[in-house]
Design an enzyme around this catalytic site. Structure first.
Site, PDB file in Angstrom:
ATOM      1  N   ARG A  27       0.824  -1.218   0.000  1.00  0.00           N
ATOM      2  CA  ARG A  27       0.000   0.000   0.000  1.00  0.00           C
ATOM      3  C   ARG A  27       0.853   1.261   0.000  1.00  0.00           C
ATOM      4  O   ARG A  27       0.353   2.358  -0.227  1.00  0.00           O
ATOM      5  CB  ARG A  27      -0.935   0.001   1.204  1.00  0.00           C
ATOM      6  CG  ARG A  27      -1.933  -1.148   1.201  1.00  0.00           C
ATOM      7  CD  ARG A  27      -2.583  -1.325   2.562  1.00  0.00           C
ATOM      8  NE  ARG A  27      -3.488  -0.258   2.896  1.00  0.00           N
ATOM      9  CZ  ARG A  27      -4.808  -0.288   2.635  1.00  0.00           C
ATOM     10  NH1 ARG A  27      -5.312  -1.340   2.024  1.00  0.00           N
ATOM     11  NH2 ARG A  27      -5.583   0.707   2.973  1.00  0.00           N
ATOM     12  N   ASN A  98      -6.324   5.226   9.790  1.00  0.00           N
ATOM     13  CA  ASN A  98      -6.157   5.481   8.361  1.00  0.00           C
ATOM     14  C   ASN A  98      -7.247   6.471   7.985  1.00  0.00           C
ATOM     15  O   ASN A  98      -8.425   6.215   8.207  1.00  0.00           O
ATOM     16  CB  ASN A  98      -6.313   4.188   7.546  1.00  0.00           C
ATOM     17  CG  ASN A  98      -6.123   4.450   6.056  1.00  0.00           C
ATOM     18  OD1 ASN A  98      -5.615   5.506   5.666  1.00  0.00           O
ATOM     19  ND2 ASN A  98      -6.542   3.510   5.234  1.00  0.00           N
ATOM     20  N   GLY A  99      -6.844   7.635   7.432  1.00  0.00           N
ATOM     21  CA  GLY A  99      -7.817   8.659   7.057  1.00  0.00           C
ATOM     22  C   GLY A  99      -7.303  10.026   7.458  1.00  0.00           C
ATOM     23  O   GLY A  99      -6.137  10.200   7.788  1.00  0.00           O
ATOM     24  N   GLU A 480      -0.615   8.168 -20.160  1.00  0.00           N
ATOM     25  CA  GLU A 480      -0.254   7.070 -19.252  1.00  0.00           C
ATOM     26  C   GLU A 480       1.250   6.842 -19.255  1.00  0.00           C
ATOM     27  O   GLU A 480       1.853   6.620 -18.209  1.00  0.00           O
ATOM     28  CB  GLU A 480      -0.997   5.797 -19.660  1.00  0.00           C
ATOM     29  CG  GLU A 480      -0.642   4.554 -18.881  1.00  0.00           C
ATOM     30  CD  GLU A 480      -0.889   4.667 -17.379  1.00  0.00           C
ATOM     31  OE1 GLU A 480      -1.556   5.628 -16.952  1.00  0.00           O
ATOM     32  OE2 GLU A 480      -0.358   3.815 -16.633  1.00  0.00           O
ATOM     33  N   LYS A 484       3.507   7.004 -15.852  1.00  0.00           N
ATOM     34  CA  LYS A 484       4.403   5.908 -15.454  1.00  0.00           C
ATOM     35  C   LYS A 484       5.804   6.438 -15.216  1.00  0.00           C
ATOM     36  O   LYS A 484       6.435   6.139 -14.211  1.00  0.00           O
ATOM     37  CB  LYS A 484       4.429   4.828 -16.548  1.00  0.00           C
ATOM     38  CG  LYS A 484       3.201   3.986 -16.634  1.00  0.00           C
ATOM     39  CD  LYS A 484       3.130   2.920 -15.585  1.00  0.00           C
ATOM     40  CE  LYS A 484       2.238   3.106 -14.400  1.00  0.00           C
ATOM     41  NZ  LYS A 484       0.995   3.745 -14.410  1.00  0.00           N
ATOM     42  N   GLU A 487       6.049   8.909 -12.093  1.00  0.00           N
ATOM     43  CA  GLU A 487       5.745   8.410 -10.742  1.00  0.00           C
ATOM     44  C   GLU A 487       6.807   7.425 -10.242  1.00  0.00           C
ATOM     45  O   GLU A 487       6.913   7.221  -9.038  1.00  0.00           O
ATOM     46  CB  GLU A 487       4.363   7.793 -10.676  1.00  0.00           C
ATOM     47  CG  GLU A 487       4.180   6.493 -11.421  1.00  0.00           C
ATOM     48  CD  GLU A 487       2.792   5.894 -11.172  1.00  0.00           C
ATOM     49  OE1 GLU A 487       2.271   5.986 -10.053  1.00  0.00           O
ATOM     50  OE2 GLU A 487       2.239   5.343 -12.126  1.00  0.00           O
TER      51      GLU A 487
HETATM   52  C1  AGP Z   1      -1.078   4.542 -11.266  1.00  0.00           C
HETATM   53  O1  AGP Z   1       0.192   4.039 -11.679  1.00  0.00           O
HETATM   54  C2  AGP Z   1      -1.019   5.237  -9.953  1.00  0.00           C
HETATM   55  N1  AGP Z   1      -0.476   4.386  -8.944  1.00  0.00           N
HETATM   56  C3  AGP Z   1      -2.318   5.906  -9.563  1.00  0.00           C
HETATM   57  O2  AGP Z   1      -2.529   6.939 -10.486  1.00  0.00           O
HETATM   58  C4  AGP Z   1      -3.601   5.038  -9.542  1.00  0.00           C
HETATM   59  O3  AGP Z   1      -3.950   4.655 -10.845  1.00  0.00           O
HETATM   60  C5  AGP Z   1      -4.737   5.869  -8.951  1.00  0.00           C
HETATM   61  O4  AGP Z   1      -4.386   6.189  -7.619  1.00  0.00           O
HETATM   62  C6  AGP Z   1      -6.104   5.168  -8.972  1.00  0.00           C
HETATM   63  O5  AGP Z   1      -6.039   4.017  -8.171  1.00  0.00           O
HETATM   64  P1  AGP Z   1      -7.267   2.969  -8.315  1.00  0.00           P
HETATM   65  O6  AGP Z   1      -7.237   2.448  -9.704  1.00  0.00           O
HETATM   66  O7  AGP Z   1      -6.980   1.918  -7.272  1.00  0.00           O
HETATM   67  O8  AGP Z   1      -8.547   3.719  -8.036  1.00  0.00           O
END
Ligand code: AGP
Length: 609
Positions: A27, A98-99, A480, A484, A487
């Site tokens: 996570r 968490n939050g 995209e 990639k 990030e």
């Molecule tokens: C994608 O490579 C990222 N890790 C991020 O943009 C991700 O796609 C976004 O947080 C959405 O996540 P989800 O598909 O679990 O909703």
């Protein structure tokens, strides 16, 4: 995103907590900690950085207790230090969270005025002190937790321990997912099922404002007013084995190479043996002819999948499509058109903004379909209908196989809608479904060019910025590819509609700026080559992804680096062309030495706004 695990039972809680936290590492986090209630004490161990640091501290100072909570923290308020790591405590209460508590400043001021001395900069730390105040007023643990939660605004998933109740574990949620695991002589809590399945598959999914009191034999759930609520027990299908990355170096690399298999698996439930889309399954009870508009809402990579689907659905099914990032959609007050349909796309099924958008649309009376990779996620449970991508667990924070399997589901949904609206002949359907069925083999061919892509990465790894260009369904693929790269390599990159380059970005072009041109030989190819020439004329370095073979060497000369991809039909080009971009980003990141699977500041599932 933060991860929570907790246990109350007949064994030492610490090994369960540490193993559980290791299953939640995917996570994304930057510190971790555990707490146990034992012999009239709350014993704590916390460490910044990766779990290995926490394990070392526990080796030097072992802890013991039958009720415990653990946490991996993805910093929101306060730097990722040991001081800010969870659990946070008062004299009698320990909490993991968490939050985000949106009103924590006013609560902190009120508690400080009452004499509380805070040890951290976090929003979370107000929670144990609010519970402690209620305990000191004579409330029991459940009543004290409910009294504290009624003062909170924002989102929380909580695990709570009490110094004076070493056989009690309390859990509560609002807006962030939290699951109970029902064992034999022991009970568990977790942010998702992965840390719990080694011990039990019997899960209870808490709903907003549920408060659960667990001991080793019983679980009692109430609402915020203390009224008992019933929650069903579900059998989890989550795989128990910890996903291994061997023989790959990183989970992301493994998941890129798993795409042919993942796509094949996802297609299985969507295409019948005659090579036709199983429209009836897909469009259960939906009157496709009556659909007036389609809203697609998602975040990040999942949003890019929605952008590709817009081209397919508008072209094949003739339905107007709006695609929005969830964080904008949920606050824009967009009118929900009668007979409209909303599609949410999410790998995790827990992304806070996308979940809020789903709830907003459902509250407006519109039907919502969720495309998710985690079938037991909150979105899967709350949507009217769920299509599952069968990518398997995606551990790398950068989404790869989830993206291409999302595109597979979206492509089949587009075909099914077109067929239901009598806009697709059987011949055309067979042709396009054939393109999808051949895709795994074509992607294997692209993966076989991995060394060539590594060679390009070596040339470009020191660039300080990239531009990715595409048109049509490959415009979202340019977006995209840029996401990639930025990030996981931390190099700035921008995806752009190639036709827009002359409206600004062309000013960026010089010999330092690599421009990746995504140009299959479709109806827009010549226009793409014109854009490529415009880049070359200004000294830009071009990486050309196309499928011309050597049939047209003229274009090959126009690029500094070229990749020749198989021809598999315009319809599925987006799924093919994203793969070299995933590999390019991966290799540049590895060459730069970044943490490919858990890039800095990022989380796999963003369960806070
Ligand atoms: C994608 O490579 C990222 N890790 C991020 O943009 C991700 O796609 C976004 O947080 C959405 O996540 P989800 O598909 O679990 O909703």
């Amino acid at each position: 995103m933060c991860g929570i695990v907790g246990v109350v039972g007949e064994r030492n809680a610490i090994p369960v907590l540490v193993e559980g936290l290791s299953r939640l590492e995917y996570r994304g986090y930057d510190s971790a900690g555990v707490a146990v209630a034992y012999q009239g004490r709350l014993d704590l161990c916390r460490a910044s950085g990766k779990l290995v640091n926490l394990r070392e501290q526990l080796r030097q100072k072992p802890l013991m207790g039958f009720a415990g909570i653990g946490h991996t923290r993805w910093a929101t308020h306060g730097a990722p230090t040991e001081r800010n790591a969870h659990p946070h405590v008062s004299a009698k209460v320990a909490v993991v969270h968490n939050g985000i508590i949106e009103n924590y400043l006013e609560l902190r001021q009120r508690l400080t005025a009452a004499g509380v001395v805070f040890a951290s900069e976090t929003d979370t730390e107000v929670i144990p002190h609010l519970i402690q105040q209620a305990l000191d007023r004579g409330l029991d643990p459940g009543g004290a937790v409910r009294a504290a939660l009624r003062q909170l605004r924002g989102a929380f998933a909580l695990g709570i321990l009490f110094r004076d109740h070493p056989d009690l574990l309390v859990a509560a949620r609002r807006g962030s997912p939290l699951i109970l695991g029902l064992g034999e002589g022991e009970n568990f809590i977790g942010s998702d099922a992965t840390p719990l399945v080694p011990y039990t598959r019997r899960m209870v999914y808490l709903e907003d404002d549920d408060v659960a009191l667990l001991d080793r034999h019983r679980v009692a759930i109430t609402d915020l007013d203390g009224r008992p609520v019933e929650r069903s027990v579900k059998q989890s299908q989550v795989t128990g084995e910890v996903t291994e990355k061997w023989p790959y170096r990183h989970f992301m690399q493994k998941e890129i190479f798993e795409q042919p298999t993942a796509i094949g698996e996802t297609l299985k439930g969507l295409i019948d043996p005659m090579g036709r889309t199983v429209a009836s399954t897909l469009l259960q009870g939906l009157d496709a002819k009556a659909i007036s508009t389609l809203n697609i809402v998602a975040c990040g990579t999942s949003y890019h999948a929605g952008l590709v689907a817009r081209y397919w659905i508008e072209d094949l099914a003739g339905i107007p499509v709006m695609v929005d990032v969830a964080s904008e959609f949920r606050y824009r007050n967009s009118p929900l058109v009668p007979n409209g349909l909303t599609l949410v796309i999410s790998q995790s099924g827990e992304t806070a903004d996308t979940l809020a958008a789903l709830r907003h649309v459902k509250a407006g009376g519109q039907r919502v379909i969720a495309i998710v990779n985690v079938p037991e996620s909150t979105m899967a449970r709350e949507a009217d209908q769920m299509f599952q991508t069968r990518a398997g667990p995606e551990i790398g924070v950068a989404s790869t196989k989830a993206f291409t399997t999302q595109l597979v589901v979206l492509a089949v949904v587009a075909l099914a809608l077109a067929k239901a609206r009598n806009r697709l002949t059987p011949q055309r359907e067979q042709e396009l479904v054939g393109n999808l069925l051949q895709l795994p083999a074509h992607i294997e061919q692209v993966l076989s060019q991995d060394e060539a892509i590594l060679a390009i990465a070596r040339h470009l790894m020191h660039a300080t910025g990239f531009l990715f260009l595409g048109r049509g369904t490959c415009f979202p693929i340019a977006l995209e590819g840029a996401l990639k790269l930025k990030e996981i390599s931390y190099i700035h990159a921008e995806g752009y509609a190639a036709g827009e380059m002359k409206h600004g970005p062309i000013a960026l072009i010089d010999e330092e700026l690599p421009v990746v041109v995504v140009a299959p030989r479709d109806g827009l190819f010549d226009k793409m080559i014109s854009n490529l020439q415009e880049v070359r004329a200004r000294g830009g370095r071009v990486v050309l992804l196309s499928n011309g073979g050597d049939a047209d060497n003229g274009h090959a000369v126009a690029a500094d680096f070229a990749l020749d991809l198989p021809r598999c039909g315009d319809f599925v080009d987006p799924l093919l062309y994203v793969v070299p971009l995933q590999l390019l980003a991966y290799h540049i990141a590895v060459l730069k030495g970044t943490d490919v699977d858990q890039p800095r500041n990022l989380a796999k599932s963003v369960t806070v706004e």
